[in-house]
Design a protein around this motif. Structure first.
Motif, short mmCIF file in Angstrom:
data_model
loop_
_atom_site.label_atom_id
_atom_site.label_comp_id
_atom_site.label_asym_id
_atom_site.label_seq_id
_atom_site.Cartn_x
_atom_site.Cartn_y
_atom_site.Cartn_z
N ASN A 101 0.87 -1.17 0.00
CA ASN A 101 0.00 0.00 0.00
C ASN A 101 0.91 1.23 0.00
O ASN A 101 1.50 1.57 1.02
CB ASN A 101 -0.90 -0.02 1.23
N LYS A 102 1.05 1.88 -1.14
CA LYS A 102 1.96 3.01 -1.29
C LYS A 102 1.59 4.19 -0.40
O LYS A 102 2.47 4.88 0.11
CB LYS A 102 2.01 3.46 -2.75
N LEU A 103 0.32 4.42 -0.19
CA LEU A 103 -0.13 5.54 0.63
C LEU A 103 0.26 5.35 2.09
O LEU A 103 0.76 6.26 2.74
CB LEU A 103 -1.65 5.71 0.50
N MET A 104 0.07 4.14 2.61
CA MET A 104 0.32 3.88 4.03
C MET A 104 1.68 3.23 4.29
O MET A 104 2.06 3.07 5.44
CB MET A 104 -0.79 2.97 4.59
N HIS A 105 2.38 2.81 3.23
CA HIS A 105 3.67 2.11 3.34
C HIS A 105 3.54 0.86 4.21
O HIS A 105 4.34 0.61 5.10
CB HIS A 105 4.76 3.04 3.88
N THR A 106 2.51 0.10 3.91
CA THR A 106 2.25 -1.15 4.62
C THR A 106 2.01 -2.26 3.61
O THR A 106 1.78 -2.00 2.43
CB THR A 106 1.01 -1.04 5.53
N ILE A 107 2.04 -3.50 4.09
CA ILE A 107 1.71 -4.64 3.25
C ILE A 107 0.30 -5.09 3.61
O ILE A 107 -0.03 -5.29 4.78
CB ILE A 107 2.72 -5.80 3.45
N ARG A 108 -0.50 -5.26 2.58
CA ARG A 108 -1.90 -5.67 2.73
C ARG A 108 -2.02 -7.13 2.29
O ARG A 108 -1.54 -7.50 1.22
CB ARG A 108 -2.78 -4.79 1.86
N LEU A 109 -2.67 -7.95 3.12
CA LEU A 109 -2.93 -9.35 2.81
C LEU A 109 -4.41 -9.50 2.51
O LEU A 109 -5.26 -9.15 3.35
CB LEU A 109 -2.52 -10.25 3.98
N THR A 110 -4.72 -10.00 1.30
CA THR A 110 -6.11 -10.19 0.90
C THR A 110 -6.28 -11.59 0.33
O THR A 110 -5.32 -12.27 0.01
CB THR A 110 -6.51 -9.17 -0.19
N ASP A 111 -7.54 -12.00 0.23
CA ASP A 111 -7.86 -13.21 -0.52
C ASP A 111 -8.95 -12.86 -1.50
O ASP A 111 -9.29 -11.68 -1.66
CB ASP A 111 -8.21 -14.38 0.41
N ALA A 112 -9.51 -13.83 -2.15
CA ALA A 112 -10.50 -13.57 -3.19
C ALA A 112 -11.73 -12.84 -2.66
O ALA A 112 -12.40 -12.14 -3.40
CB ALA A 112 -10.92 -14.87 -3.87
N GLU A 170 -11.90 -10.94 0.59
CA GLU A 170 -11.82 -9.84 1.55
C GLU A 170 -10.39 -9.48 1.91
O GLU A 170 -9.45 -10.20 1.59
CB GLU A 170 -12.56 -10.21 2.82
N GLN A 171 -10.28 -8.37 2.61
CA GLN A 171 -9.00 -7.98 3.18
C GLN A 171 -8.83 -8.74 4.49
O GLN A 171 -9.73 -8.76 5.32
CB GLN A 171 -8.99 -6.47 3.45
N ILE A 172 -7.69 -9.38 4.66
CA ILE A 172 -7.43 -10.15 5.87
C ILE A 172 -6.70 -9.30 6.89
O ILE A 172 -7.04 -9.28 8.07
CB ILE A 172 -6.62 -11.42 5.52
N ASP A 173 -5.64 -8.61 6.46
CA ASP A 173 -4.84 -7.77 7.35
C ASP A 173 -4.27 -6.64 6.51
O ASP A 173 -3.67 -6.89 5.47
CB ASP A 173 -3.72 -8.61 7.98
N ASP A 174 -4.46 -5.41 6.96
CA ASP A 174 -3.98 -4.27 6.17
C ASP A 174 -2.62 -3.75 6.63
O ASP A 174 -2.13 -2.76 6.12
CB ASP A 174 -4.99 -3.14 6.15
N ASN A 175 -2.00 -4.44 7.58
CA ASN A 175 -0.69 -3.99 8.09
C ASN A 175 0.15 -5.20 8.49
O ASN A 175 0.42 -5.42 9.66
CB ASN A 175 -0.88 -3.04 9.27
N VAL A 176 0.58 -5.97 7.49
CA VAL A 176 1.39 -7.15 7.74
C VAL A 176 2.84 -6.70 7.88
O VAL A 176 3.42 -6.17 6.94
CB VAL A 176 1.25 -8.19 6.61
N GLU A 177 3.38 -6.91 9.04
CA GLU A 177 4.75 -6.52 9.34
C GLU A 177 5.72 -7.56 8.78
O GLU A 177 5.40 -8.73 8.69
CB GLU A 177 4.89 -6.51 10.87
N VAL A 178 6.94 -7.11 8.42
CA VAL A 178 8.01 -8.02 8.05
C VAL A 178 9.02 -8.02 9.19
O VAL A 178 9.53 -6.97 9.57
CB VAL A 178 8.71 -7.60 6.74
N VAL A 179 9.24 -9.20 9.76
CA VAL A 179 10.14 -9.35 10.89
C VAL A 179 11.26 -10.30 10.48
O VAL A 179 11.00 -11.37 9.94
CB VAL A 179 9.40 -9.93 12.12
N VAL A 180 12.49 -9.91 10.73
CA VAL A 180 13.64 -10.76 10.45
C VAL A 180 14.13 -11.30 11.79
O VAL A 180 14.62 -10.53 12.64
CB VAL A 180 14.75 -10.02 9.71
N ASP A 181 13.97 -12.58 12.00
CA ASP A 181 14.38 -13.22 13.25
C ASP A 181 15.91 -13.26 13.35
O ASP A 181 16.61 -13.30 12.32
CB ASP A 181 13.82 -14.64 13.30
N GLU A 182 16.41 -13.30 14.56
CA GLU A 182 17.87 -13.35 14.76
C GLU A 182 18.48 -14.61 14.20
O GLU A 182 19.69 -14.66 13.94
CB GLU A 182 18.19 -13.20 16.24
#
Length: 124
Positions: A95-106, A108-120
């Motif tokens: 999402n270019k406006l919010m700078h977030t990752i949106r997860l959807t399926d056929a 509905e929207q599932i999550d509009d702010n999917v974080e990317v986490v890099v584990d140690e």
């Protein structure tokens, strides 16, 4: 339906963000943030559906992630029971406006702010 093989697609911006993190044998998880397992710390299940993309090392503990989505980036592991929130035609888009990752399926929207986490555990 639980036994159906599901897949996920990523738009170009999400692919560009995730691809470099998956070098050196790192693996990608789609982690339902319910407080279960070593990569879920919030436990917001009662409040909202929340997912994270977690990058873990090749030897990281993924015992809680028994199911896999197919993708152009390779398998994306997830907690089997969280599949109830994941329909067909999963797609992650930036999402270019919010700078977030949106997860959807056929359907509905599932999550509009999917974080990317890099584990140690992930190789750099």
């Amino acid at each position: 339906m639980a036994d159906e093989i599901k897949s996920i697609t990523f738009d170009e911006a999400v692919t560009e963000k995730l691809q470099p993190l998956l070098d050196h044998g790192n693996r990608l998880l789609l982690s339902y943030d319910d407080g279960v397992g070593p990569y879920s710390h919030h436990g917001l299940m009662a409040l909202q559906v929340s997912f994270q993309f977690v990058v873990v090392g090749a030897d990281a503990n993924v015992d809680d992630y028994q199911a896999a989505l197919t993708s152009a980036l390779g398998p994306v592991l997830y907690k089997g029971y969280s599949g109830e929130f994941l329909g067909q035609d999963l797609h992650a888009s930036f999402n270019k406006l919010m700078h977030t990752i949106r997860l959807t399926d056929a359907g509905e929207q599932i999550d509009d702010n999917v974080e990317v986490v890099v584990d140690e555990s992930a190789a750099k």
